[in-house]
Design an enzyme around this catalytic site. Structure first.
Site, short mmCIF file in Angstrom:
data_model
loop_
_atom_site.label_atom_id
_atom_site.label_comp_id
_atom_site.label_asym_id
_atom_site.label_seq_id
_atom_site.Cartn_x
_atom_site.Cartn_y
_atom_site.Cartn_z
N HIS A 103 0.84 -1.20 0.00
CA HIS A 103 0.00 0.00 0.00
C HIS A 103 0.88 1.25 0.00
CE1 HIS A 103 -3.28 -2.73 1.20
NE2 HIS A 103 -4.09 -1.79 0.74
N LYS A 147 -0.61 4.83 4.59
CA LYS A 147 -1.47 3.87 5.31
C LYS A 147 -0.95 3.68 6.73
CE LYS A 147 -3.81 -0.57 4.86
NZ LYS A 147 -5.08 0.04 5.28
#
Ligand code: NAD
Length: 275
Positions: free
Chosen positions: A157, A161
């Protein structure tokens, strides 16, 4: 009946895509409120403009109670503590709730479950159609391969995040563990370092990559001696999650109080329910 939707976290990465998704043709739904955190410099901004659209006259507000009065369902992609507060407010106001926030601990999850005793709640670690189909494929693969393979889950990600491993990776682990008769809490290995010793077959390993603007990649590796299977999903845009969450928001109002997930919205049957 046109569904009146509120979006919490409307100025965030997902919030802006949710506003854009709601404006797409095909949903009998309208944006009726856009909520942001108290103190945000975005308060008073037009939600449409923030999402890169024409102004829609819905201004970002921090007045959740007033917002709830004018909506049928709240879509919440914020943070765990905020989502818990919003779940309580939705329960008290008897409004349906779509939860996209990940990284909730067990006591925070209990609060969501308590809200679902009184109002319909749809919660998913991943609202994309592709990932929800992949959950089913993973159950099928795990069932066929049984204890003859090592299972590893690799996810990547963007650098912003804040929780790891991703809620989607954990859901994948839960689907596979359930199919194999294991408890994920007993077999999960979150990263390895140093003298780890050989790998024990029942473990399910998680590897996390964080960097750049990666929207969300997940690969599940079923590794045997001499061959391996890799099942991968890559999200190219947050619209994949946003359109699923809007679909859930249109589906949810009027349902019996309970906790639903995306497999209910998509009409998938069977027992591979995950959050
Ligand atoms: P983000 O930080 O860009 O957005 C969160 C927004 O919530 C921010 O604008 C923040 O100001 C706002 N917020 C904070 N407190 C608030 C309050 N009290 N009231 C209203 N708004 C408040 O984060 P993001 O990338 O949009 O992700 C948000 C969450 O959604 C994360 O938990 C992420 O993991 C999750 N997520 C889930 C899915 C899914 O499909 N389920 C997909 C993507 C992201």
């Amino acid at each position: 009946m046109t569904v009146k939707v509120g979006i919490a976290g409307a100025g965030g990465r997902m919030g802006r895509f949710l506003v854009e998704a709601l404006a797409q043709p095909g949903y009998d739904a309208v944006l009726a409120a856009a909520v942001e955190r108290p103190g945000s410099e975005l308060l008073g901004s037009d939600a449409g403009q923030l999402a890169g659209l024409e102004p829609n006259g819905v201004l970002l507000t921090d007045r959740l109670d007033a917002a709830l009065a004018g909506i049928d369902v709240l879509i919440d992609f914020t943070s765990p503590a905020t989502t818990v507060a919003h779940a309580r407010a939705c329960r008290d106001a008897r409004k349906a709730l779509v939860v996209g926030t990940t990284g909730l601990d067990s006591s925070q999850q209990a609060e969501i479950d308590a809200a679902a005793d009184l109002v319909p709640v749809c919660q998913a670690s991943n609202f994309s159609t592709g990932v929800n189909l992949l959950f089913r494929l993973l159950a099928q693969a795990a069932g066929a391969l049984g204890d003859s393979v090592d299972v590893e889950i690799i996810e990547a990600h963007h650098r912003h995040k804040v929780d790891a491993p991703s809620g989607t990776a954990l859901s994948m682990g839960k689907v596979i563990a359930k199919q194999l008769g294991r408890e994920l809490d007993d077999v999960a290995v979150y990263g390895r370092e140093g003298q780890t010793g050989p790998r024990a077959r029942p473990t399910i390993g998680f590897s996390t990559i964080r960097g750049g603007d990666i929207v969300g990649d997940h690969t599940v590796l079923f590794a045997a001696d001499g061959e391996r299977i890799e099942l991968t999903h890559r999200a190219g845009t947050r619209m994949a999650f946003a359109s699923g969450a809007v679909r859930a928001a249109v589906w949810l109002p009027g349902r019996a109080p309970a906790r639903y997930d995306m497999s209910d919205v998509l009409g998938f049957t069977g027992e591979d329910t995950v959050a």
